[in-house]
Write a protein that holds these residues in place. Structure first.
Motif, PDB file in Angstrom:
ATOM      1  N   ARG A  69      62.636  25.751  46.819  1.00  0.00           N
ATOM      2  CA  ARG A  69      62.687  26.900  45.898  1.00  0.00           C
ATOM      3  C   ARG A  69      61.690  27.980  46.323  1.00  0.00           C
ATOM      4  O   ARG A  69      61.997  29.169  46.272  1.00  0.00           O
TER       5      ARG A  69
ATOM      6  N   ILE B  47      63.146  29.751  49.342  1.00  0.00           N
ATOM      7  CA  ILE B  47      64.218  30.662  48.926  1.00  0.00           C
ATOM      8  C   ILE B  47      63.626  31.920  48.316  1.00  0.00           C
ATOM      9  O   ILE B  47      64.080  33.037  48.591  1.00  0.00           O
TER      10      ILE B  47
ATOM     11  N   ARG C  27      64.268  35.627  49.744  1.00  0.00           N
ATOM     12  CA  ARG C  27      64.860  36.624  48.841  1.00  0.00           C
ATOM     13  C   ARG C  27      64.067  37.938  48.885  1.00  0.00           C
ATOM     14  O   ARG C  27      64.634  39.011  48.712  1.00  0.00           O
TER      15      ARG C  27
ATOM     16  N   GLY D 198      72.081  36.596  51.752  1.00  0.00           N
ATOM     17  CA  GLY D 198      72.509  35.233  51.483  1.00  0.00           C
ATOM     18  C   GLY D 198      71.956  34.243  52.485  1.00  0.00           C
ATOM     19  O   GLY D 198      71.498  34.618  53.566  1.00  0.00           O
TER      20      GLY D 198
ATOM     21  N   TYR E 231      71.265  20.852  47.259  1.00  0.00           N
ATOM     22  CA  TYR E 231      71.649  22.243  47.532  1.00  0.00           C
ATOM     23  C   TYR E 231      72.371  22.856  46.338  1.00  0.00           C
ATOM     24  O   TYR E 231      72.122  24.011  45.990  1.00  0.00           O
TER      25      TYR E 231
ATOM     26  N   LEU F 218      70.052  23.995  43.754  1.00  0.00           N
ATOM     27  CA  LEU F 218      69.342  25.203  44.142  1.00  0.00           C
ATOM     28  C   LEU F 218      70.220  26.451  44.027  1.00  0.00           C
ATOM     29  O   LEU F 218      69.753  27.555  44.266  1.00  0.00           O
ATOM     30  N   GLY F 219      71.493  26.250  43.693  1.00  0.00           N
ATOM     31  CA  GLY F 219      72.391  27.389  43.502  1.00  0.00           C
ATOM     32  C   GLY F 219      73.400  27.614  44.616  1.00  0.00           C
ATOM     33  O   GLY F 219      74.205  28.541  44.552  1.00  0.00           O
ATOM     34  N   PHE F 220      73.365  26.788  45.650  1.00  0.00           N
ATOM     35  CA  PHE F 220      74.347  26.920  46.728  1.00  0.00           C
ATOM     36  C   PHE F 220      75.727  26.498  46.225  1.00  0.00           C
ATOM     37  O   PHE F 220      75.841  25.567  45.422  1.00  0.00           O
TER      38      PHE F 220
ATOM     39  N   LEU G 240      74.265  30.600  49.410  1.00  0.00           N
ATOM     40  CA  LEU G 240      73.465  31.000  48.261  1.00  0.00           C
ATOM     41  C   LEU G 240      73.396  32.517  48.295  1.00  0.00           C
ATOM     42  O   LEU G 240      72.853  33.104  49.241  1.00  0.00           O
ATOM     43  N   ASP G 241      73.977  33.170  47.290  1.00  0.00           N
ATOM     44  CA  ASP G 241      73.970  34.634  47.206  1.00  0.00           C
ATOM     45  C   ASP G 241      72.613  35.081  46.708  1.00  0.00           C
ATOM     46  O   ASP G 241      72.251  34.824  45.559  1.00  0.00           O
TER      47      ASP G 241
END
Length: 75
Positions: A9, A12, A16, A23, A39, A42-44, A68-69
Motif C-alpha cells: 500500500r 502504491i 500514485r 495505472g 492484489y 489492494l484494488g487490482f 490498478l487504476d
C-alpha cells in the motif's frame, strides 16, 4: 501478510504521487490464490487471461493480468 500488505500500500501511494502515472499492471499465475487475493484487496482488477502462459516441469499454468487504476483517487 499484514506487513507485506502495508508495504505494498505504501509503494502504491508513492507511485500514485508520480506525475503522469495512470495505472499499475501485473500478471499472476492463477494457481497463486493468496497473491490474487492480496492484489484484489489492494484494488487490482482482472482485465485478461493468457492460457498456458507459464510452463514448469511439463505443466502449463494460466496467467491473469490485473490493473490498478491510479486515476480513481485523483481530483
Amino acid at each position: 501478510m499484514m506487513e507485506r500488505n502495508t508495504r505494498q500500500r505504501d509503494a502504491i501511494r508513492r507511485v500514485r504521487d508520480i506525475d503522469g502515472m495512470e495505472g499499475l499492471l501485473l500478471g499472476v499465475v492463477v494457481t497463486q490464490m493468496a497473491a490474487r487475493q492480496l492484489y484484489a484487496s489492494l484494488g487490482f482488477v482482472v482485465y485478461g487471461r493468457e492460457a498456458r502462459a507459464t510452463k514448469v516441469d511439463e505443466q502449463y499454468y494460466d496467467e491473469e493480468f490485473m490493473v490498478l487504476d491510479l486515476r480513481e483517487d485523483r481530483q
